[in-house]
Design a protein around this motif. Structure first.
Motif, short mmCIF file in Angstrom:
data_model
loop_
_atom_site.label_atom_id
_atom_site.label_comp_id
_atom_site.label_asym_id
_atom_site.label_seq_id
_atom_site.Cartn_x
_atom_site.Cartn_y
_atom_site.Cartn_z
N ASP A 1 0.81 -1.21 0.00
CA ASP A 1 0.00 0.00 0.00
C ASP A 1 0.86 1.28 0.00
N ASP A 2 2.19 1.07 0.13
CA ASP A 2 3.04 2.26 0.14
C ASP A 2 4.36 2.00 -0.60
N PHE A 3 4.29 1.07 -1.59
CA PHE A 3 5.50 0.76 -2.35
C PHE A 3 5.83 1.95 -3.26
N LYS A 4 7.01 2.51 -3.06
CA LYS A 4 7.45 3.72 -3.80
C LYS A 4 6.48 4.88 -3.60
N ASP A 5 5.95 4.94 -2.37
CA ASP A 5 5.02 6.00 -1.99
C ASP A 5 3.74 6.01 -2.82
N ILE A 6 3.40 4.83 -3.35
CA ILE A 6 2.18 4.70 -4.16
C ILE A 6 1.29 3.61 -3.53
N GLU A 7 0.00 3.85 -3.51
CA GLU A 7 -0.94 2.83 -3.05
C GLU A 7 -1.34 1.94 -4.23
N TRP A 8 -1.00 0.67 -4.13
CA TRP A 8 -1.31 -0.29 -5.19
C TRP A 8 -2.49 -1.17 -4.75
N LYS A 9 -3.36 -1.47 -5.69
CA LYS A 9 -4.50 -2.34 -5.41
C LYS A 9 -4.43 -3.57 -6.33
N PHE A 10 -4.83 -4.71 -5.77
CA PHE A 10 -4.65 -5.97 -6.49
C PHE A 10 -5.99 -6.67 -6.71
N LYS A 11 -6.10 -7.31 -7.89
CA LYS A 11 -7.23 -8.16 -8.21
C LYS A 11 -6.69 -9.48 -8.75
N LEU A 12 -7.10 -10.59 -8.11
CA LEU A 12 -6.64 -11.92 -8.50
C LEU A 12 -7.83 -12.77 -8.91
N SER A 13 -7.66 -13.54 -9.97
CA SER A 13 -8.70 -14.46 -10.42
C SER A 13 -8.05 -15.69 -11.05
N GLY A 14 -8.85 -16.76 -11.19
CA GLY A 14 -8.32 -17.98 -11.80
C GLY A 14 -8.43 -19.16 -10.86
N ASP B 1 12.56 1.19 -14.63
CA ASP B 1 12.25 -0.20 -14.96
C ASP B 1 12.56 -1.14 -13.81
N SER B 2 13.66 -0.90 -13.12
CA SER B 2 14.04 -1.80 -12.03
C SER B 2 13.01 -1.74 -10.90
N ASP B 3 12.38 -0.57 -10.70
CA ASP B 3 11.35 -0.46 -9.67
C ASP B 3 10.12 -1.30 -10.04
N PHE B 4 9.73 -1.20 -11.32
CA PHE B 4 8.60 -2.02 -11.76
C PHE B 4 8.93 -3.51 -11.66
N GLU B 5 10.17 -3.86 -12.01
CA GLU B 5 10.58 -5.26 -11.94
C GLU B 5 10.58 -5.75 -10.50
N ASP B 6 11.04 -4.92 -9.57
CA ASP B 6 11.04 -5.31 -8.16
C ASP B 6 9.61 -5.54 -7.67
N LEU B 7 8.71 -4.66 -8.08
CA LEU B 7 7.31 -4.81 -7.68
C LEU B 7 6.73 -6.12 -8.20
N VAL B 8 6.91 -6.33 -9.50
CA VAL B 8 6.34 -7.54 -10.12
C VAL B 8 6.95 -8.79 -9.52
N GLU B 9 8.27 -8.82 -9.38
CA GLU B 9 8.95 -10.00 -8.85
C GLU B 9 8.48 -10.32 -7.43
N SER B 10 8.36 -9.30 -6.61
CA SER B 10 7.91 -9.50 -5.23
C SER B 10 6.48 -10.04 -5.19
N VAL B 11 5.61 -9.47 -6.02
CA VAL B 11 4.21 -9.91 -6.05
C VAL B 11 4.11 -11.36 -6.51
N PHE C 1 8.80 -9.56 -18.09
CA PHE C 1 8.21 -8.24 -17.96
C PHE C 1 8.32 -7.51 -19.28
N GLU C 2 7.18 -7.22 -19.90
CA GLU C 2 7.15 -6.57 -21.22
C GLU C 2 8.06 -7.29 -22.19
N ASP C 3 7.89 -8.66 -22.25
CA ASP C 3 8.62 -9.52 -23.18
C ASP C 3 10.10 -9.64 -22.87
N ASP C 4 10.58 -9.08 -21.77
CA ASP C 4 11.97 -9.23 -21.38
C ASP C 4 12.04 -10.05 -20.10
N GLU C 5 12.97 -11.01 -20.05
CA GLU C 5 13.08 -11.82 -18.86
C GLU C 5 13.69 -10.99 -17.74
#
Length: 245
Positions: free
Chosen positions: A153-166, A191-201, A240-244
């Motif tokens: 909720d405070d990653f990089k001072d941003i509130e992120w919201k998640f939706k999971l299905s499947g 890019d590294s910040d986005f990658e850290d977020l995605v990898e952690s999630v 991430f965006e077609d890059d490993e």
């Protein structure tokens, strides 16, 4: 008189005045007998029993043709001239056979109905079990959503919201950000910040669903797609965006 006639049926195949011994131990031979005919009639349940061979009397015993009485009692009679053997069998009862056939058909119909109902019961149980499993997975996904909302909720001072299905094998992930409120903070991410977020999630999801392949996207609250990512559980690779990553 009729009692004598009934007792004499066993030997009543005699069609002439010659008698054949019925015991297998008796010696074979012939005897000349004097038969008395007196227009003897057999009455069964008030009706005369027809015959082409007239009953007769020998030494006070009345002899009646076996085939004549066999018809009365619904028996089949067969004469084996080579073995000197008389075979008596019950005649097939056509009405009884018809009733049995109808009953067998009814049993088959009922068995088919039972099989169909059993299949429906099994399908309903499987369907209920599947729904229960799906409900359990969705409950786990809902719980994981809440946990991710709290953790990021405070990653990089941003509130992120998640939706999971499947399901437990394939999970779709939507990471939402409100750019109306966090545009500047979002622009400060590289890019590294986005990658850290995605990898952690993704790793958090694998902690709960270790076999789940993941397809995800980062979106604006208005629904605009910002980034795509995916993860393969078999080799734990994240893209991430077609890059490993």
């Amino acid at each position: 008189m009729f009692k004598k006639q009934y007792l004499a049926i066993a030997s009543a195949l005699i069609l002439t005045t010659t008698l054949i011994p019925t015991s297998s131990q008796a010696a074979t031979g012939t005897k000349n007998l004097q038969a008395k005919y007196n227009n003897i009639k057999v009455i069964y349940n008030g009706a005369a029993v027809p015959t082409t061979i007239e009953p007769f009397i020998v030494n006070g015993t009345t002899y009646i043709p076996l085939r004549m009485m066999a018809d009365v009692f619904s028996k089949d009679v067969a004469w084996d001239g080579t073995k000197y053997t008389i075979t008596v069998k019950d005649k097939p009862n056509s009405q009884h056979a018809s009733e049995l056939a109808a009953r067998d058909a009814q049993i088959r119909t009922l068995q088919g109905t039972i099989d169909s109902l059993n299949k429906q019961i099994t399908d309903l149980k499987n369907s209920k079990s599947s729904r229960d499993d799906d409900d359990d997975v969705q409950d786990d996904l809902d719980d994981l959503e809440d946990q991710l909302d709290e953790d990021y909720d405070d990653f990089k001072d941003i509130e992120w919201k998640f939706k999971l299905s499947g399901d437990e094998d394939d999970i779709d992930v939507e990471i939402e950000v409100d750019l109306d409120d966090y545009q500047d903070e979002y622009d400060d991410m590289d890019d590294s910040d986005f990658e850290d977020l995605v990898e952690s999630v993704v790793k958090d999801i694998w902690d709960e669903f270790e076999d789940a392949d993941i397809d995800g996207e980062i979106v604006d609250e208005d629904g605009d797609n910002l980034h795509d990512f995916s993860a393969d559980a078999s080799d734990e690779e994240i893209f991430f965006e077609d890059d490993e990553i």
